[in-house]
Motif scaffolding. Structure first.
Motif, mmCIF file in Angstrom:
data_model
loop_
_atom_site.group_PDB
_atom_site.id
_atom_site.type_symbol
_atom_site.label_atom_id
_atom_site.label_comp_id
_atom_site.label_asym_id
_atom_site.label_seq_id
_atom_site.Cartn_x
_atom_site.Cartn_y
_atom_site.Cartn_z
ATOM 1 N N LYS A 161 32.668 37.512 26.714
ATOM 2 C CA LYS A 161 33.824 37.612 25.824
ATOM 3 C C LYS A 161 33.639 38.685 24.770
ATOM 4 O O LYS A 161 34.616 39.291 24.304
ATOM 5 N N ARG A 162 32.398 38.948 24.376
ATOM 6 C CA ARG A 162 32.114 39.990 23.375
ATOM 7 C C ARG A 162 32.001 41.368 24.010
ATOM 8 O O ARG A 162 31.791 42.363 23.310
ATOM 9 N N GLY A 163 32.150 41.460 25.333
ATOM 10 C CA GLY A 163 32.079 42.747 26.011
ATOM 11 C C GLY A 163 30.673 43.245 26.240
ATOM 12 O O GLY A 163 30.473 44.402 26.623
ATOM 13 N N LYS A 164 29.671 42.383 25.999
ATOM 14 C CA LYS A 164 28.282 42.772 26.222
ATOM 15 C C LYS A 164 27.890 42.669 27.697
ATOM 16 O O LYS A 164 26.891 43.257 28.124
ATOM 17 N N LEU A 165 28.681 41.922 28.449
ATOM 18 C CA LEU A 165 28.377 41.686 29.852
ATOM 19 C C LEU A 165 29.697 41.725 30.632
ATOM 20 O O LEU A 165 30.619 40.969 30.328
ATOM 21 N N ASN A 166 29.777 42.629 31.595
ATOM 22 C CA ASN A 166 31.010 42.801 32.346
ATOM 23 C C ASN A 166 30.852 42.266 33.772
ATOM 24 O O ASN A 166 30.046 42.784 34.550
ATOM 25 N N PRO A 167 31.589 41.227 34.131
ATOM 26 C CA PRO A 167 31.492 40.672 35.483
ATOM 27 C C PRO A 167 32.142 41.605 36.502
ATOM 28 O O PRO A 167 33.062 42.359 36.173
ATOM 29 N N ILE A 168 31.660 41.559 37.735
ATOM 30 C CA ILE A 168 32.290 42.340 38.803
ATOM 31 C C ILE A 168 33.438 41.552 39.425
ATOM 32 O O ILE A 168 34.336 42.126 40.050
ATOM 33 N N VAL A 169 33.417 40.218 39.254
ATOM 34 C CA VAL A 169 34.519 39.350 39.664
ATOM 35 C C VAL A 169 34.739 38.347 38.549
ATOM 36 O O VAL A 169 33.794 37.705 38.089
ATOM 37 N N GLU A 170 35.987 38.227 38.115
ATOM 38 C CA GLU A 170 36.286 37.286 37.042
ATOM 39 C C GLU A 170 37.499 36.452 37.421
ATOM 40 O O GLU A 170 38.604 36.970 37.586
ATOM 41 N N LYS A 171 37.275 35.170 37.622
ATOM 42 C CA LYS A 171 38.334 34.228 37.962
ATOM 43 C C LYS A 171 38.454 33.178 36.867
ATOM 44 O O LYS A 171 37.700 33.180 35.898
ATOM 45 N N ASP A 172 39.419 32.262 37.054
ATOM 46 C CA ASP A 172 39.645 31.232 36.039
ATOM 47 C C ASP A 172 38.428 30.338 35.848
ATOM 48 O O ASP A 172 38.092 29.945 34.732
ATOM 49 N N LYS A 173 37.743 30.017 36.953
ATOM 50 C CA LYS A 173 36.674 29.026 36.870
ATOM 51 C C LYS A 173 35.277 29.599 37.121
ATOM 52 O O LYS A 173 34.295 28.869 37.038
#
Length: 270
Positions: A243-255
Protein backbone atom coordinates in the motif's frame (compact mmCIF):
# COMPACT_ATOMS: atom_id res chain seq x y z
CA UNK A 1 -10.13 -37.52 -27.54
CA UNK A 2 -12.02 -39.92 -29.80
CA UNK A 3 -10.36 -41.12 -33.00
CA UNK A 4 -12.09 -42.61 -36.03
CA UNK A 5 -10.59 -44.01 -39.20
CA UNK A 6 -12.64 -43.04 -42.25
CA UNK A 7 -12.79 -46.04 -44.57
CA UNK A 8 -14.24 -46.96 -47.94
CA UNK A 9 -16.72 -49.84 -47.71
CA UNK A 10 -16.38 -50.44 -51.44
CA UNK A 11 -12.78 -51.40 -50.81
CA UNK A 12 -11.26 -49.15 -53.47
CA UNK A 13 -8.67 -47.96 -50.94
CA UNK A 14 -7.53 -50.51 -48.37
CA UNK A 15 -6.03 -47.99 -45.93
CA UNK A 16 -8.00 -45.26 -44.10
CA UNK A 17 -8.85 -42.33 -46.32
CA UNK A 18 -8.41 -39.94 -43.40
CA UNK A 19 -8.92 -39.71 -39.65
CA UNK A 20 -11.67 -37.92 -37.77
CA UNK A 21 -10.73 -36.60 -34.32
CA UNK A 22 -13.39 -35.59 -31.81
CA UNK A 23 -12.74 -33.53 -28.68
CA UNK A 24 -15.55 -34.25 -26.17
CA UNK A 25 -14.67 -31.29 -23.93
CA UNK A 26 -14.88 -28.78 -26.75
CA UNK A 27 -17.43 -30.71 -28.86
CA UNK A 28 -15.18 -30.05 -31.84
CA UNK A 29 -14.16 -32.22 -34.78
CA UNK A 30 -10.86 -32.11 -36.62
CA UNK A 31 -9.86 -34.08 -39.70
CA UNK A 32 -6.36 -35.32 -40.36
CA UNK A 33 -5.51 -36.13 -43.98
CA UNK A 34 -2.75 -38.58 -44.98
CA UNK A 35 0.65 -37.17 -45.94
CA UNK A 36 0.87 -38.99 -49.27
CA UNK A 37 -2.18 -40.33 -51.07
CA UNK A 38 -3.92 -40.08 -54.43
CA UNK A 39 -6.15 -36.97 -54.14
CA UNK A 40 -8.90 -38.98 -55.83
CA UNK A 41 -9.11 -41.06 -52.65
CA UNK A 42 -9.75 -38.03 -50.44
CA UNK A 43 -13.49 -37.60 -49.72
CA UNK A 44 -15.06 -34.56 -51.34
CA UNK A 45 -15.01 -31.64 -50.71
CA UNK A 46 -11.81 -32.15 -48.68
CA UNK A 47 -9.85 -33.14 -51.77
CA UNK A 48 -9.51 -29.46 -52.69
CA UNK A 49 -7.88 -28.76 -49.32
CA UNK A 50 -5.48 -31.66 -49.82
CA UNK A 51 -4.42 -30.28 -53.21
CA UNK A 52 -3.63 -26.96 -51.50
CA UNK A 53 -1.24 -28.74 -49.13
CA UNK A 54 -3.56 -28.73 -46.11
CA UNK A 55 -3.26 -31.84 -43.96
CA UNK A 56 -5.08 -30.75 -40.77
CA UNK A 57 -8.61 -29.49 -41.38
CA UNK A 58 -10.04 -26.83 -39.06
CA UNK A 59 -13.02 -27.35 -36.77
CA UNK A 60 -15.57 -25.50 -38.90
CA UNK A 61 -14.81 -27.37 -42.11
CA UNK A 62 -14.54 -30.67 -40.23
CA UNK A 63 -17.95 -30.07 -38.64
CA UNK A 64 -19.41 -29.30 -42.06
CA UNK A 65 -18.21 -32.68 -43.33
CA UNK A 66 -19.75 -34.42 -40.31
CA UNK A 67 -23.08 -32.66 -40.77
CA UNK A 68 -23.28 -33.91 -44.34
CA UNK A 69 -23.40 -37.44 -42.91
CA UNK A 70 -26.06 -37.08 -40.23
CA UNK A 71 -29.68 -36.01 -40.03
CA UNK A 72 -29.86 -32.19 -40.17
CA UNK A 73 -31.15 -30.28 -37.13
CA UNK A 74 -33.94 -28.68 -39.19
CA UNK A 75 -35.46 -31.99 -40.28
CA UNK A 76 -39.25 -31.79 -39.87
CA UNK A 77 -39.43 -34.82 -37.55
CA UNK A 78 -36.14 -34.22 -35.76
CA UNK A 79 -37.77 -34.28 -32.30
CA UNK A 80 -39.14 -37.78 -32.89
CA UNK A 81 -35.81 -38.97 -34.33
CA UNK A 82 -33.94 -37.76 -31.24
CA UNK A 83 -36.55 -39.35 -28.98
CA UNK A 84 -36.21 -42.68 -30.81
CA UNK A 85 -32.45 -42.52 -30.30
CA UNK A 86 -32.94 -41.55 -26.63
CA UNK A 87 -31.14 -38.24 -27.19
CA UNK A 88 -32.26 -35.27 -25.12
CA UNK A 89 -30.67 -32.78 -27.53
CA UNK A 90 -29.18 -32.64 -31.00
CA UNK A 91 -25.65 -34.06 -30.75
CA UNK A 92 -23.50 -34.39 -33.87
CA UNK A 93 -21.11 -36.87 -32.26
CA UNK A 94 -23.79 -39.26 -31.01
CA UNK A 95 -25.66 -39.11 -34.29
CA UNK A 96 -22.46 -39.83 -36.18
CA UNK A 97 -21.68 -42.78 -33.94
CA UNK A 98 -25.19 -44.15 -34.40
CA UNK A 99 -24.95 -44.10 -38.21
CA UNK A 100 -21.22 -45.02 -38.23
CA UNK A 101 -20.83 -42.09 -40.60
CA UNK A 102 -22.69 -43.79 -43.43
CA UNK A 103 -24.84 -41.83 -45.84
CA UNK A 104 -26.48 -42.43 -49.21
CA UNK A 105 -24.01 -40.31 -51.19
CA UNK A 106 -20.96 -42.59 -50.97
CA UNK A 107 -19.49 -45.76 -49.45
CA UNK A 108 -17.54 -44.14 -46.59
CA UNK A 109 -17.95 -45.10 -42.95
CA UNK A 110 -16.12 -44.50 -39.68
CA UNK A 111 -14.50 -47.02 -37.34
CA UNK A 112 -13.12 -46.44 -33.85
CA UNK A 113 -9.34 -46.58 -33.55
CA UNK A 114 -6.67 -45.49 -31.08
CA UNK A 115 -3.70 -43.14 -31.25
CA UNK A 116 -1.32 -46.09 -30.97
CA UNK A 117 -2.75 -47.54 -34.20
CA UNK A 118 -2.25 -44.38 -36.23
CA UNK A 119 0.56 -44.28 -38.82
CA UNK A 120 3.90 -43.20 -37.39
CA UNK A 121 4.01 -40.04 -39.51
CA UNK A 122 0.57 -38.99 -38.23
CA UNK A 123 1.56 -39.65 -34.60
CA UNK A 124 4.62 -37.48 -35.20
CA UNK A 125 2.39 -34.77 -36.62
CA UNK A 126 0.02 -34.92 -33.66
CA UNK A 127 2.96 -34.58 -31.27
CA UNK A 128 3.21 -30.99 -32.51
CA UNK A 129 -0.11 -30.07 -30.92
CA UNK A 130 -0.07 -27.21 -28.43
CA UNK A 131 0.60 -27.86 -24.75
CA UNK A 132 0.37 -24.27 -23.56
CA UNK A 133 1.04 -20.69 -24.59
CA UNK A 134 2.70 -17.63 -23.06
CA UNK A 135 1.85 -14.14 -24.39
CA UNK A 136 4.83 -11.90 -25.13
CA UNK A 137 5.20 -8.30 -26.21
CA UNK A 138 4.46 -6.96 -29.71
CA UNK A 139 1.81 -9.59 -30.56
CA UNK A 140 4.26 -12.45 -30.13
CA UNK A 141 3.35 -15.74 -28.54
CA UNK A 142 5.57 -18.41 -27.03
CA UNK A 143 4.01 -21.75 -27.92
CA UNK A 144 4.93 -24.90 -26.00
CA UNK A 145 4.33 -27.98 -28.15
CA UNK A 146 3.60 -31.45 -26.86
CA UNK A 147 6.82 -32.81 -28.40
CA UNK A 148 8.83 -30.62 -26.01
CA UNK A 149 9.72 -27.87 -28.47
CA UNK A 150 9.05 -24.19 -27.83
CA UNK A 151 8.65 -21.62 -30.60
CA UNK A 152 7.93 -17.90 -30.70
CA UNK A 153 5.17 -17.05 -33.15
CA UNK A 154 4.59 -13.54 -34.49
CA UNK A 155 0.82 -13.10 -34.73
CA UNK A 156 0.90 -9.86 -36.74
CA UNK A 157 0.32 -11.82 -39.92
CA UNK A 158 -3.09 -13.04 -38.78
CA UNK A 159 -4.44 -9.55 -38.13
CA UNK A 160 -4.49 -8.84 -41.86
CA UNK A 161 -6.82 -11.77 -42.57
CA UNK A 162 -10.52 -10.87 -42.89
CA UNK A 163 -11.68 -13.39 -40.27
CA UNK A 164 -9.38 -11.86 -37.65
CA UNK A 165 -10.16 -8.19 -38.21
CA UNK A 166 -12.72 -8.17 -35.39
CA UNK A 167 -9.91 -8.83 -32.90
CA UNK A 168 -8.58 -5.51 -31.65
CA UNK A 169 -4.84 -5.21 -32.05
CA UNK A 170 -4.40 -4.20 -28.43
CA UNK A 171 -6.40 -7.13 -27.08
CA UNK A 172 -5.11 -10.02 -29.15
CA UNK A 173 -4.43 -12.10 -26.05
CA UNK A 174 -7.44 -11.09 -23.92
CA UNK A 175 -9.74 -13.88 -25.17
CA UNK A 176 -7.09 -16.23 -26.56
CA UNK A 177 -7.01 -19.82 -25.35
CA UNK A 178 -5.62 -23.21 -26.32
CA UNK A 179 -8.09 -25.32 -28.25
CA UNK A 180 -9.17 -28.57 -26.62
CA UNK A 181 -6.67 -31.41 -27.11
CA UNK A 182 -4.08 -28.86 -28.21
CA UNK A 183 -5.30 -28.49 -31.79
CA UNK A 184 -4.19 -24.88 -31.86
CA UNK A 185 -5.28 -21.56 -30.43
CA UNK A 186 -8.55 -19.71 -30.86
CA UNK A 187 -10.71 -16.75 -29.97
CA UNK A 188 -14.00 -18.50 -29.25
CA UNK A 189 -15.23 -19.65 -32.67
CA UNK A 190 -13.91 -21.97 -35.35
CA UNK A 191 -13.60 -19.01 -37.73
CA UNK A 192 -10.88 -17.47 -35.57
CA UNK A 193 -8.53 -20.34 -34.84
CA UNK A 194 -4.93 -21.06 -35.78
CA UNK A 195 -4.14 -24.75 -36.02
CA UNK A 196 -1.09 -26.29 -34.42
CA UNK A 197 0.61 -27.02 -37.75
CA UNK A 198 0.52 -23.37 -38.79
CA UNK A 199 1.93 -22.29 -35.44
CA UNK A 200 4.69 -24.89 -35.63
CA UNK A 201 5.72 -24.05 -39.19
CA UNK A 202 5.68 -20.27 -38.67
CA UNK A 203 7.36 -20.17 -35.26
CA UNK A 204 11.04 -19.66 -34.43
CA UNK A 205 12.54 -22.22 -32.05
CA UNK A 206 13.94 -20.97 -28.74
CA UNK A 207 15.87 -22.88 -26.03
CA UNK A 208 13.14 -22.62 -23.41
CA UNK A 209 11.04 -25.55 -22.26
CA UNK A 210 7.64 -25.69 -20.61
CA UNK A 211 9.35 -27.18 -17.55
CA UNK A 212 11.69 -24.16 -17.44
CA UNK A 213 8.72 -21.81 -17.18
CA UNK A 214 6.93 -23.94 -14.59
CA UNK A 215 10.14 -24.12 -12.57
CA UNK A 216 10.53 -20.33 -12.71
CA UNK A 217 6.95 -19.80 -11.53
CA UNK A 218 7.34 -22.33 -8.73
CA UNK A 219 10.66 -20.94 -7.46
CA UNK A 220 10.52 -17.24 -8.27
CA UNK A 221 6.90 -16.17 -7.70
CA UNK A 222 5.56 -15.81 -4.16
CA UNK A 223 2.17 -15.14 -2.67
CA UNK A 224 1.70 -12.85 0.34
CA UNK A 225 2.45 -15.65 2.80
CA UNK A 226 5.63 -16.59 0.93
CA UNK A 227 6.74 -12.96 0.79
CA UNK A 228 6.11 -12.62 4.54
CA UNK A 229 8.18 -15.71 5.25
CA UNK A 230 11.08 -14.43 3.16
CA UNK A 231 10.92 -11.04 4.87
CA UNK A 232 10.46 -12.62 8.31
CA UNK A 233 7.41 -10.46 8.94
CA UNK A 234 3.65 -10.82 9.03
CA UNK A 235 1.35 -10.83 5.96
CA UNK A 236 -0.10 -7.59 7.29
CA UNK A 237 3.34 -5.97 7.02
CA UNK A 238 3.64 -7.19 3.40
CA UNK A 239 0.26 -5.61 2.61
CA UNK A 240 1.41 -2.41 4.27
CA UNK A 241 4.55 -2.35 2.08
CA UNK A 242 2.35 -2.83 -0.98
CA UNK A 243 0.00 0.00 0.00
CA UNK A 244 2.95 2.35 0.61
CA UNK A 245 4.35 1.55 -2.85
CA UNK A 246 7.45 -0.13 -1.43
CA UNK A 247 6.46 -3.46 -2.96
CA UNK A 248 4.76 -3.84 -6.33
CA UNK A 249 2.90 -7.10 -7.01
CA UNK A 250 2.95 -8.61 -10.50
CA UNK A 251 -0.65 -9.79 -9.94
CA UNK A 252 -3.07 -7.98 -7.67
CA UNK A 253 -6.56 -9.31 -7.02
CA UNK A 254 -9.20 -8.67 -4.37
CA UNK A 255 -8.10 -11.56 -2.17
CA UNK A 256 -4.47 -12.19 -3.10
CA UNK A 257 -1.31 -10.75 -4.61
CA UNK A 258 1.70 -12.36 -6.28
CA UNK A 259 5.26 -11.03 -6.15
CA UNK A 260 8.56 -11.70 -7.88
CA UNK A 261 11.06 -13.20 -5.47
CA UNK A 262 13.74 -10.84 -6.77
CA UNK A 263 11.63 -7.81 -5.80
CA UNK A 264 11.21 -9.20 -2.27
CA UNK A 265 14.92 -9.84 -1.97
CA UNK A 266 15.69 -6.23 -2.83
CA UNK A 267 13.96 -4.96 0.32
CA UNK A 268 14.82 -7.87 2.60
CA UNK A 269 16.91 -6.75 5.57
CA UNK A 270 20.53 -7.93 5.35
Amino acid sequence: MKIFAVKDEAGICKTPLMWLIYSPAGKMFFIELPDEVDPLNIPMPLDSLYKRGIRTVGSEESMQWVRLRIVPPDRQNIAQILADLKLQAYDEFKLLEYTKGRCSHDDYYIAHTSESKLPANLRKRLAKRVRDIMPMDDCRLAVFFQNGETKVCDLHWILAKPEFRSIARGSVFSALSVLHDGYGIGWGTGETEILYGDLYSSGISIPLSYEDVVGFIRDRILDTAGAAKLLACSPQNVNALRKRGKLNPIVEKDKYSLYLRSDIEQIRPS
